[in-house]
Structures are given as structure tokens and as C-alpha cells.
Design a protein around this motif. Structure first.
Motif, PDB file in Angstrom:
ATOM      1  N   LEU A  86      25.258  57.016 -18.030  1.00  0.00           N
ATOM      2  CA  LEU A  86      24.707  58.339 -18.307  1.00  0.00           C
ATOM      3  C   LEU A  86      25.090  59.318 -17.203  1.00  0.00           C
ATOM      4  CD1 LEU A  86      22.976  60.116 -20.123  1.00  0.00           C
ATOM      5  CD2 LEU A  86      20.937  59.240 -18.944  1.00  0.00           C
ATOM      6  N   ALA A  87      25.097  58.860 -15.957  1.00  0.00           N
ATOM      7  CA  ALA A  87      25.520  59.715 -14.848  1.00  0.00           C
ATOM      8  C   ALA A  87      26.972  60.153 -15.026  1.00  0.00           C
ATOM      9  CB  ALA A  87      25.349  58.974 -13.522  1.00  0.00           C
ATOM     10  N   ALA A  88      27.834  59.243 -15.476  1.00  0.00           N
ATOM     11  CA  ALA A  88      29.240  59.596 -15.707  1.00  0.00           C
ATOM     12  C   ALA A  88      29.356  60.642 -16.806  1.00  0.00           C
ATOM     13  CB  ALA A  88      30.032  58.341 -16.076  1.00  0.00           C
ATOM     14  N   LEU A 100      19.047  55.937  -6.477  1.00  0.00           N
ATOM     15  CA  LEU A 100      19.734  57.235  -6.537  1.00  0.00           C
ATOM     16  C   LEU A 100      21.141  57.122  -5.965  1.00  0.00           C
ATOM     17  CD1 LEU A 100      16.832  59.659  -5.505  1.00  0.00           C
ATOM     18  CD2 LEU A 100      17.564  58.977  -7.801  1.00  0.00           C
ATOM     19  N   ASP A 101      21.327  56.303  -4.940  1.00  0.00           N
ATOM     20  CA  ASP A 101      22.673  56.101  -4.392  1.00  0.00           C
ATOM     21  C   ASP A 101      23.610  55.501  -5.439  1.00  0.00           C
ATOM     22  OD1 ASP A 101      21.960  57.121  -1.940  1.00  0.00           O
ATOM     23  OD2 ASP A 101      21.648  55.164  -0.995  1.00  0.00           O
ATOM     24  N   LEU A 102      23.078  54.629  -6.289  1.00  0.00           N
ATOM     25  CA  LEU A 102      23.907  54.021  -7.339  1.00  0.00           C
ATOM     26  C   LEU A 102      24.391  55.049  -8.356  1.00  0.00           C
ATOM     27  CD1 LEU A 102      21.853  50.789  -8.180  1.00  0.00           C
ATOM     28  CD2 LEU A 102      23.857  50.982  -6.697  1.00  0.00           C
ATOM     29  N   LEU A 103      23.648  56.154  -8.476  1.00  0.00           N
ATOM     30  CA  LEU A 103      23.996  57.191  -9.453  1.00  0.00           C
ATOM     31  C   LEU A 103      25.011  58.188  -8.916  1.00  0.00           C
ATOM     32  CD1 LEU A 103      20.388  57.844 -10.816  1.00  0.00           C
ATOM     33  CD2 LEU A 103      22.126  56.288 -11.717  1.00  0.00           C
ATOM     34  N   GLU A 104      25.342  58.091  -7.631  1.00  0.00           N
ATOM     35  CA  GLU A 104      26.352  58.955  -7.025  1.00  0.00           C
ATOM     36  C   GLU A 104      27.726  58.302  -7.228  1.00  0.00           C
ATOM     37  OE1 GLU A 104      26.103  61.922  -5.686  1.00  0.00           O
ATOM     38  OE2 GLU A 104      23.930  62.033  -6.018  1.00  0.00           O
ATOM     39  N   LEU A 105      28.323  58.571  -8.367  1.00  0.00           N
ATOM     40  CA  LEU A 105      29.596  57.939  -8.722  1.00  0.00           C
ATOM     41  C   LEU A 105      30.755  58.633  -8.022  1.00  0.00           C
ATOM     42  CD1 LEU A 105      29.042  57.601 -12.588  1.00  0.00           C
ATOM     43  CD2 LEU A 105      28.306  56.047 -10.770  1.00  0.00           C
ATOM     44  N   PHE A 151      35.232  57.499 -13.403  1.00  0.00           N
ATOM     45  CA  PHE A 151      34.329  57.423 -12.263  1.00  0.00           C
ATOM     46  C   PHE A 151      34.101  55.961 -11.882  1.00  0.00           C
ATOM     47  CE2 PHE A 151      33.420  61.027 -14.978  1.00  0.00           C
ATOM     48  CZ  PHE A 151      33.481  62.095 -14.102  1.00  0.00           C
ATOM     49  N   ILE A 152      33.751  55.748 -10.621  1.00  0.00           N
ATOM     50  CA  ILE A 152      33.519  54.410 -10.101  1.00  0.00           C
ATOM     51  C   ILE A 152      32.053  54.267  -9.702  1.00  0.00           C
ATOM     52  CG2 ILE A 152      34.105  52.731  -8.314  1.00  0.00           C
ATOM     53  CD1 ILE A 152      36.351  53.218 -10.274  1.00  0.00           C
ATOM     54  N   GLY A 153      31.424  53.194 -10.184  1.00  0.00           N
ATOM     55  CA  GLY A 153      30.046  52.889  -9.833  1.00  0.00           C
ATOM     56  C   GLY A 153      29.962  51.676  -8.939  1.00  0.00           C
TER      57      GLY A 153
END
Length: 289
Positions: A43-45, A8-13, A21-23
Motif C-alpha cells: 500500500l505504501a508503494a 513506520l521505518d518499514l513503510l519508508e520504501l 520500490f524496495i521494502g
């Protein structure tokens, strides 16, 4: 990673400008970025630019280059269309000025309509009676089992069974998936984690019908493209059956299909993947090793 909070932390761009956005990467010993991570972050972006009431119903991504884990990934979203019923988005992932991944997706608001759904290929063994996938991997690819425990333990994966026979539908494999820890109720997040998890085992199925063992140095495997269709909301913090088959391998490419069901048999999503499965002899002939 051993808990879903790390995924979930990885999805907080991080936002770094208009629709850009930065991943980040997790702490990892891998040199190449995991493809499921790139899809989930892409997909999060996209979701950062889509009306909240619209959910993804289909996506298609192409892996252009291998990403490196030593550098953040930049996701740039394009907005081709915002229609009355559908929203279309595109995203490009890049590192060091080079595109590594592209994806397009379509979004719509859920609505009632005609309903039917295929059943799993065979009734699965309950997840509580299945061994962890790593136990099965230790018998065929022990080095890969150790890597799995280090990199992907946040997804509890249980081995149901496989067939490496040339059946009418090709080689098959079933696994159960469930996040280690709870996921927020937001269906968009469950889709992102499903996209992440869908890349864990799907391409492997295309090698099951052949004597080369997955993880063998004589077999080069890399995902080329990955598509998904989301049919119904299902939760990834409950058990999800991943029913997979490979109907074809040719031209050093393997094709695999996957159906994702909840524990009660509701069909939540489909995944289709094509990837490189090149034998060592061909790699040597081409001067690639």
C-alpha cells in the motif's frame, strides 16, 4: 519490534526506478515474511504513485509464495487507470525473480454521502480492563506468546473475549489494538498500519470452533488472500476494536471477517481473509510433512 517507529521505518520504501520500490525487513527470528508487513508496504508503494488527496477505499491481495526475511522485497506498481473520481493501482511484490504477492486497490477523494454503519457484535470490555493478548496465548500456545512478544509488541493487543460455539455467525473474537507510540497525522499512514495489524489475529478465528489449538504442529495455517475496505479515518495510535468472526471453514480453508472500530464506536474499516487451515493427518497423507 516494540515501538511503532520500527513499523513506520518499514513503510519508508527506497525508490529504484520508475514505479519500483524496495521494502526492508525488521530484525527478526522469523524465516517467513509477515503478511501484514507485505500488505502495508504494498500500500505504501501504491501511495507513492497516487495523488495526495485520494485515499484508498478498497484493496485485495493474494499471497502467492512465502516471502523470506533474508532478502529485500521489490514492489512494482502498475497504473491501470487515473479517472476523474477514482484511481486504480496494482502492485506485484517479488523476491529472487519470483512473485510472492499481488494486490490491487482503488483510491478516491473523500466526499459527503449517505451514512450508516453496523455496531460491534456486542459491547466490548474497555481496553484498560483487558489483559494483553499474550497472557491469553500463554494458556493455549506458550511458544506463540513468546514469538508475539518478540515480533509484534509494537502493536499493543488486548484480549477482550471469544466464543468457540457454532453460532449463527460462527466463531467470534474481539481484541483491542493500539500502536505503541504516536503515528503521524497522515491518514494514509494510519491505513498502512491498520493493514499491518489486521493480519495479526484474523485467520486465527477460523480455528476457534475446532479442538486443534492455534500454534499446534497438527495445524498448518497460511493466508491465501486478504481484502480491506476503508470507510472512515480512524487512528491506530488510539484504541481500535477488532471485532472478528469466522462464518465458514471447509475444503481446508477458513474464512474470517473483521470490523475495525475506534474507541467511540465509529466503523473505520472491514477486513476479510481466507486462509489454509490444514490438519496434520491431511498433511501427512499428501506427503507435506
Amino acid at each position: 519490534m516494540d515501538h511503532i517507529s520500527e513499523i513506520l521505518d518499514l513503510l519508508e520504501l527506497d525508490s529504484c526506478g520508475h514505479d519500483t520500490f524496495i521494502g526492508k525487513h525488521p530484525v527478526t527470528l522469523q524465516q517467513r515474511t509477515f503478511g501484514g508487513q507485505v500488505m502495508a508496504q504494498a500500500l505504501a508503494a501504491m501511495y507513492r504513485t497516487v495523488p495526495s488527496e485520494r485515499l484508498c477505499h478498497s484493496l485485495k491481495g493474494y499471497f502467492l509464495r512465502a516471502g523470506v526475511t533474508s532478502e529485500d522485497i521489490t514492489y512494482t506498481v502498475a497504473r491501470p487507470r487515473d479517472g476523474g473520481s477514482f484511481t486504480t493501482r496494482g502492485v506485484t511484490a517479488s523476491q529472487g525473480g519470483h512473485e510472492i504477492f499481488t494486490m490491487s486497490a482503488s483510491f478516491k477523494e473523500p466526499e459527503d454521502g449517505l451514512e450508516h454503519a453496523a455496531l460491534p457484535s456486542k459491547p466490548p470490555t474497555p481496553p484498560e480492563s483487558c489483559v494483553p493478548l499474550t497472557e491469553q496465548l500463554r494458556t493455549v500456545a506458550p511458544q506463540f506468546a513468546a514469538m508475539w512478544e518478540r515480533e509484534w509488541a509494537a502493536i499493543d493487543t488486548r484480549f477482550v473475549g471469544f466464543s468457540n460455539r457454532e453460532t449463527s455467525e460462527g466463531a467470534r473474537m474481539q481484541v483491542w489494538l493500539r500502536s505503541v507510540g504516536d503515528v503521524p497525522d497522515d491518514p494514509r499512514i494510519h491505513q498502512m498500519v491498520l493493514a499491518y495489524a489486521s493480519d495479526l489475529t484474523l485467520l486465527v478465528v477460523s480455528a476457534l470452533a475446532h479442538p486443534q489449538t492455534f500454534g499446534s504442529p497438527d495445524l498448518q495455517i497460511a493466508t491465501i488472500d486478504h481484502s480491506m475496505w476503508f470507510h472512515r479515518p480512524i487512528r491506530v495510535d488510539d484504541w481500535v476494536l477488532y471485532d472478528q468472526s469466522s462464518p465458514n471453514a471447509a475444503n481446508a480453508l477458513g474464512l474470517s471477517f473483521g470490523s475495525l472500530y475506534d474507541e467511540h464506536g465509529a466503523l473505520g474499516a472491514h477486513a476479510v481473509q481466507e486462509g489454509l487451515i490444514r490438519l496434520g493427518d491431511e498433511r501427512r497423507r499428501r506427503g507435506l510433512v
